[in-house]
Design a protein around this motif. Structure first.
Motif, PDB file in Angstrom:
ATOM      1  N   GLU A  57     165.699 107.368 -29.609  1.00  0.00           N
ATOM      2  CA  GLU A  57     164.773 106.099 -28.065  1.00  0.00           C
ATOM      3  C   GLU A  57     164.377 104.851 -28.459  1.00  0.00           C
ATOM      4  OE1 GLU A  57     163.197 108.490 -25.831  1.00  0.00           O
ATOM      5  OE2 GLU A  57     164.800 110.304 -26.565  1.00  0.00           O
ATOM      6  N   TRP A  80     151.922 106.295 -26.961  1.00  0.00           N
ATOM      7  CA  TRP A  80     151.255 108.355 -26.465  1.00  0.00           C
ATOM      8  C   TRP A  80     149.565 108.744 -27.095  1.00  0.00           C
ATOM      9  CZ3 TRP A  80     154.219 111.075 -23.872  1.00  0.00           C
ATOM     10  CH2 TRP A  80     155.447 110.903 -23.923  1.00  0.00           C
ATOM     11  N   TYR A 137     157.815 110.726 -16.422  1.00  0.00           N
ATOM     12  CA  TYR A 137     157.912 112.138 -17.627  1.00  0.00           C
ATOM     13  C   TYR A 137     157.756 113.731 -16.123  1.00  0.00           C
ATOM     14  CZ  TYR A 137     158.676 109.761 -21.457  1.00  0.00           C
ATOM     15  OH  TYR A 137     159.886 108.398 -22.434  1.00  0.00           O
ATOM     16  N   THR A 142     160.512 121.198 -19.366  1.00  0.00           N
ATOM     17  CA  THR A 142     160.470 121.970 -20.706  1.00  0.00           C
ATOM     18  C   THR A 142     160.547 121.426 -21.885  1.00  0.00           C
ATOM     19  OG1 THR A 142     161.563 123.715 -20.967  1.00  0.00           O
ATOM     20  CG2 THR A 142     158.927 124.076 -20.463  1.00  0.00           C
ATOM     21  N   ASP A 143     162.128 120.891 -21.679  1.00  0.00           N
ATOM     22  CA  ASP A 143     163.066 120.038 -22.690  1.00  0.00           C
ATOM     23  C   ASP A 143     162.122 118.603 -22.969  1.00  0.00           C
ATOM     24  OD1 ASP A 143     164.473 122.563 -22.649  1.00  0.00           O
ATOM     25  OD2 ASP A 143     166.124 121.524 -21.690  1.00  0.00           O
ATOM     26  N   SER A 144     161.323 118.176 -21.977  1.00  0.00           N
ATOM     27  CA  SER A 144     161.020 116.575 -21.938  1.00  0.00           C
ATOM     28  C   SER A 144     159.721 116.492 -22.347  1.00  0.00           C
ATOM     29  CB  SER A 144     161.311 116.377 -20.446  1.00  0.00           C
ATOM     30  OG  SER A 144     160.885 114.694 -20.352  1.00  0.00           O
ATOM     31  N   THR A 145     158.997 115.772 -22.864  1.00  0.00           N
ATOM     32  CA  THR A 145     158.171 115.820 -23.620  1.00  0.00           C
ATOM     33  C   THR A 145     156.938 114.881 -22.876  1.00  0.00           C
ATOM     34  OG1 THR A 145     158.475 115.633 -26.133  1.00  0.00           O
ATOM     35  CG2 THR A 145     156.126 114.762 -25.805  1.00  0.00           C
ATOM     36  N   SER A 146     156.110 115.308 -22.300  1.00  0.00           N
ATOM     37  CA  SER A 146     155.450 114.576 -21.597  1.00  0.00           C
ATOM     38  C   SER A 146     153.943 114.079 -21.908  1.00  0.00           C
ATOM     39  CB  SER A 146     155.780 115.040 -19.440  1.00  0.00           C
ATOM     40  OG  SER A 146     154.900 116.264 -19.654  1.00  0.00           O
ATOM     41  N   TYR A 147     152.809 115.582 -22.453  1.00  0.00           N
ATOM     42  CA  TYR A 147     151.785 115.854 -22.600  1.00  0.00           C
ATOM     43  C   TYR A 147     150.913 115.624 -21.334  1.00  0.00           C
ATOM     44  CZ  TYR A 147     151.974 114.021 -27.695  1.00  0.00           C
ATOM     45  OH  TYR A 147     152.501 113.628 -28.895  1.00  0.00           O
ATOM     46  N   SER A 149     151.381 118.844 -20.029  1.00  0.00           N
ATOM     47  CA  SER A 149     151.484 120.366 -19.298  1.00  0.00           C
ATOM     48  C   SER A 149     150.143 121.223 -20.052  1.00  0.00           C
ATOM     49  CB  SER A 149     153.016 121.255 -20.628  1.00  0.00           C
ATOM     50  OG  SER A 149     151.911 121.067 -22.383  1.00  0.00           O
ATOM     51  N   THR A 151     150.785 123.544 -22.119  1.00  0.00           N
ATOM     52  CA  THR A 151     150.060 124.159 -23.468  1.00  0.00           C
ATOM     53  C   THR A 151     149.733 122.713 -24.574  1.00  0.00           C
ATOM     54  OG1 THR A 151     153.063 124.785 -23.381  1.00  0.00           O
ATOM     55  CG2 THR A 151     151.799 124.028 -25.352  1.00  0.00           C
ATOM     56  N   ILE A 152     150.204 121.199 -23.961  1.00  0.00           N
ATOM     57  CA  ILE A 152     149.615 120.642 -24.712  1.00  0.00           C
ATOM     58  C   ILE A 152     147.785 120.000 -24.408  1.00  0.00           C
ATOM     59  CG2 ILE A 152     148.894 117.732 -25.095  1.00  0.00           C
ATOM     60  CD1 ILE A 152     151.410 118.895 -26.589  1.00  0.00           C
TER      61      ILE A 152
END
Length: 211
Positions: A57, A80, A137, A142-147, A149, A151-152
């Protein structure tokens, strides 16, 4: 079109997510022992001892210069932090107005994705940073972090709620400590507890009358 990390006009925070791993590597051409060598997608992936593949990354390619840049951890954290800052402001706006967060889906671009994603999309129209983030993003699963969702979003609401609750408790505690100090001071002047409390009550009533 992703911004070029090697371009001087590209703001630094935008560069760290414009990786161009699938880009055109033509300008990476280097001549080594009379042979042409090019950058390839392979350098952006590594393999652990157990055979598991992982993305490097911290590497990003510049199509305009043909160079590979190495990113710093601090830059990644700052990226982030900027994403979270925008998410938190949207959460505060919706909460203050008592508006619902959820829609029928979590699809970027859908008119039924709810107020939370809808507001982020609106801001992105005038915010290049957020626009690039959503482009890179959004709708990745769900396999990619985006912030981005739910859930976040729920976690941020929970953390913000705890912070507000703690502020209220601290305010109550400070108020009681101030009252206790005042009672002690009055007692030292020879008044009883009852007289001290009556004195404080009278002071509070005077404050209310002047408001």
């Amino acid at each position: 079109m992703f911004a070029d990390p090697g371009a001087e006009t590209t703001p630094f925070l935008y560069r760290i997510r414009c990786r161009h791993w699938n880009g055109n590597f033509a300008k990476s051409k280097r001549i080594f022992k009379n042979q042409n060598r090019y950058c390839s997608k392979g350098i952006f992936q590594g393999i652990k001892a157990n055979g598991e593949k992982f993305n490097r990354e911290w590497l990003v390619y510049s199509p305009s210069t043909g160079y590979v840049f190495v990113l710093s951890i601090q830059a990644e954290k700052e990226y982030w932090k900027q994403v979270l800052h925008r998410c938190i402001e949207v959460i505060k706006t919706l909460s203050e107005r008592g508006l619902a967060f959820r829609g029928d889906n979590e699809i970027i671009g859908s008119p039924n994705n709810g107020n939370y994603l809808g507001l982020l999309e609106l801001i992105a129209k005038f915010d290049l940073f957020l626009s690039n983030h959503i482009e890179n993003y959004g709708n990745k699963g769900t396999d990619s972090t985006s912030y981005l969702s739910k859930t976040i979003c729920d976690e941020l609401i929970l953390l913000m709620g705890k912070h507000v609750l703690q502020s209220i408790l601290d305010e109550i505690k400070n108020s009681w400590e101030a009252h206790a100090t005042a009672v002690s001071a009055v007692k030292e002047n020879g008044e009883s507890i009852e007289e001290a409390l009556a004195h404080l009550e009278s002071k509070e009533r005077e404050k209310s009358d002047t408001r």
